[in-house]
Design a protein around this motif. Structure first.
Motif, PDB file in Angstrom:
ATOM      1  N   ASP A 150       0.838  -1.200   0.000  1.00 52.36           N
ATOM      2  CA  ASP A 150       0.000   0.000   0.000  1.00 52.36           C
ATOM      3  C   ASP A 150       0.876   1.255   0.000  1.00 52.36           C
ATOM      4  O   ASP A 150       0.611   2.207  -0.744  1.00 52.36           O
ATOM      5  CB  ASP A 150      -0.916  -0.007   1.229  1.00 52.36           C
ATOM      6  N   ALA A 151       1.925   1.254   0.822  1.00 52.91           N
ATOM      7  CA  ALA A 151       2.836   2.401   0.877  1.00 52.91           C
ATOM      8  C   ALA A 151       3.559   2.590  -0.451  1.00 52.91           C
ATOM      9  O   ALA A 151       3.739   3.720  -0.925  1.00 52.91           O
ATOM     10  CB  ALA A 151       3.852   2.197   2.004  1.00 52.91           C
ATOM     11  N   TYR A 152       3.963   1.482  -1.059  1.00 57.81           N
ATOM     12  CA  TYR A 152       4.628   1.538  -2.365  1.00 57.81           C
ATOM     13  C   TYR A 152       3.732   2.196  -3.410  1.00 57.81           C
ATOM     14  O   TYR A 152       4.170   3.059  -4.176  1.00 57.81           O
ATOM     15  CB  TYR A 152       5.005   0.116  -2.778  1.00 57.81           C
ATOM     16  N   GLN A 153       2.453   1.785  -3.439  1.00 59.56           N
ATOM     17  CA  GLN A 153       1.526   2.376  -4.399  1.00 59.56           C
ATOM     18  C   GLN A 153       1.352   3.876  -4.177  1.00 59.56           C
ATOM     19  O   GLN A 153       1.228   4.643  -5.140  1.00 59.56           O
ATOM     20  CB  GLN A 153       0.176   1.686  -4.310  1.00 59.56           C
ATOM     21  N   LYS A 154       1.337   4.300  -2.923  1.00 64.94           N
ATOM     22  CA  LYS A 154       1.189   5.735  -2.640  1.00 64.94           C
ATOM     23  C   LYS A 154       2.410   6.506  -3.128  1.00 64.94           C
ATOM     24  O   LYS A 154       2.296   7.509  -3.825  1.00 64.94           O
ATOM     25  CB  LYS A 154       0.996   5.954  -1.135  1.00 64.94           C
ATOM     26  N   PHE A 155       3.597   6.026  -2.752  1.00 65.92           N
ATOM     27  CA  PHE A 155       4.821   6.757  -3.078  1.00 65.92           C
ATOM     28  C   PHE A 155       5.172   6.685  -4.564  1.00 65.92           C
ATOM     29  O   PHE A 155       6.031   7.435  -5.026  1.00 65.92           O
ATOM     30  CB  PHE A 155       5.983   6.258  -2.220  1.00 65.92           C
ATOM     31  N   ARG A 157       3.346   7.838  -6.658  1.00 64.98           N
ATOM     32  CA  ARG A 157       2.854   9.130  -7.129  1.00 64.98           C
ATOM     33  C   ARG A 157       3.843  10.262  -6.873  1.00 64.98           C
ATOM     34  O   ARG A 157       3.641  11.376  -7.341  1.00 64.98           O
ATOM     35  CB  ARG A 157       1.521   9.453  -6.451  1.00 64.98           C
ATOM     36  N   SER A 158       4.882   9.976  -6.120  1.00 61.89           N
ATOM     37  CA  SER A 158       5.885  11.001  -5.807  1.00 61.89           C
ATOM     38  C   SER A 158       6.968  11.016  -6.878  1.00 61.89           C
ATOM     39  O   SER A 158       7.067  10.088  -7.687  1.00 61.89           O
ATOM     40  CB  SER A 158       6.510  10.704  -4.441  1.00 61.89           C
ATOM     41  N   LEU A 250      -0.884   2.016   8.407  1.00 63.12           N
ATOM     42  CA  LEU A 250      -1.274   2.665   7.153  1.00 63.12           C
ATOM     43  C   LEU A 250      -1.406   4.172   7.348  1.00 63.12           C
ATOM     44  O   LEU A 250      -0.939   4.961   6.514  1.00 63.12           O
ATOM     45  CB  LEU A 250      -2.598   2.078   6.653  1.00 63.12           C
ATOM     46  N   ASP A 254       0.731   7.119   5.680  1.00 64.83           N
ATOM     47  CA  ASP A 254      -0.015   8.157   4.960  1.00 64.83           C
ATOM     48  C   ASP A 254       0.451   9.551   5.394  1.00 64.83           C
ATOM     49  O   ASP A 254       0.557  10.468   4.570  1.00 64.83           O
ATOM     50  CB  ASP A 254      -1.513   8.034   5.228  1.00 64.83           C
ATOM     51  N   TYR A 257       3.780  10.239   3.781  1.00 61.89           N
ATOM     52  CA  TYR A 257       3.574  10.463   2.353  1.00 61.89           C
ATOM     53  C   TYR A 257       3.035  11.865   2.095  1.00 61.89           C
ATOM     54  O   TYR A 257       3.525  12.577   1.211  1.00 61.89           O
ATOM     55  CB  TYR A 257       2.610   9.415   1.801  1.00 61.89           C
ATOM     56  N   THR A 258       2.039  12.275   2.860  1.00 58.34           N
ATOM     57  CA  THR A 258       1.434  13.596   2.671  1.00 58.34           C
ATOM     58  C   THR A 258       2.453  14.698   2.898  1.00 58.34           C
ATOM     59  O   THR A 258       2.523  15.675   2.135  1.00 58.34           O
ATOM     60  CB  THR A 258       0.240  13.778   3.635  1.00 58.34           C
TER      61      THR A 258
END
Length: 293
Positions: A150-155, A157-158, A250, A254, A257-258
């Protein structure tokens, strides 16, 4: 009614002369309320006694435990109740809506407890490691692997390069090829996952920075981590399922990430590229598609 064996309580009574005044307060509370104490989080016990979480943690270390989790496991063993092997707040008599409400409340409490455990310096340090990284890798095993993904998918976008692997052998290979410009997330609910500790060690030896996310920091994990971020959980050692801890982990990631997305240059470009690619998965005209069915 649970029947207590004497192992933990005898250990506490035997060590009583060596305790400080605050530690004696903790000891006396546990001896007088073993059943209640066996179901408490470290934050709940500290709050009930008006003490710091760290004081309770040091008390358990003084008894020879790795931390509060191991201590509470022994208390739970002394008063084993089969119901808590699934969820300590749920009973056989609960309705479906009662169970749903209790599971939700457990997750909410986990989030609130995790927020109380925030250390400003550790969070700032973790954010800076991420901002300075050329590449971020995400590693976890079991349910922590789902958190890592889940963290991989978020980052993704960075603007920062990221990598992830579910297979342990691939994780080891990736970790061995890291360098000084790399940073990894080592995620383990128990803090005792041998695989994740090995990956943290290999990554650190290769020069990478290590951010550990765990509910129970162990000396083995601490040895190889630059920063440890704590996620609170109500779970007992009888359950392998990290239900509420997963939610808090999570949310913790998050938050990082934000923060990174607000501070890292190049975010608009990376978000535009991602959104353009994902748009290919959406129907251009959903109404027209439905009419053709």
């Amino acid at each position: 009614m649970p029947v207590h064996n004497s192992s933990v309580l005898l250990k506490i009574k035997a060590a009583m002369p060596s305790f400080s005044s605050k530690e004696k307060e903790i000891a006396e509370y546990i001896v007088a309320n073993p059943d209640d104490a066996s179901l408490m989080t470290i934050s709940e016990m500290a709050s009930a006694l008006g003490l710091a979480d760290s004081t309770v943690f040091k008390f358990t270390k003084k008894l020879g435990y790795q931390g509060f989790r191991d201590f509470r496991n022994d208390l739970l063993t002394d008063a084993y109740n089969p119901a808590i092997s699934v969820h300590e707040n749920v009973s056989h008599d609960d309705s479906a809506i009662d169970i749903a409400n209790k599971v939700f409340r457990s997750s909410i409490m986990s989030l609130e407890d995790t927020a109380r455990l925030f250390d400003e310096d550790d969070l700032a340090r973790a954010v800076q490691l991420l901002l300075d990284a050329r590449r971020i890798s995400f590693y976890g095993s079991g349910e922590s692997n789902a958190v890592a993904y889940d963290a991989y998918q978020k980052f993704l976008r960075s603007p920062i390069e990221v990598q992830y692997a579910a297979d342990y052998h691939v994780q080891l290979m990736q970790a061995s090829l890291l360098g000084e410009d790399d940073c990894i997330f080592a995620i383990t609910h128990t803090g005792l996952s041998e695989g994740i500790i090995n990956i943290a060690r290999i990554a650190r030896d290769a020069g990478a920075k290590v951010i550990a996310v765990t509910s129970y920091p162990s000396k083995y994990l601490e040895r190889h981590a630059d920063v440890i971020l704590l996620s609170a959980s109500e779970e007992t050692g009888y359950r392998s399922e990290s239900l509420s801890s997963r939610i808090s982990q999570l949310a913790l990631i998050d938050s990082l990430y934000t923060t990174v997305m607000f501070r890292k240059p190049g975010v608009p470009e990376s978000l535009h590229a991602i959104r353009s690619a994902i748009s290919l998965t959406k129907l251009d005209n959903p109404e027209n598609y439905m009419s053709q069915l």
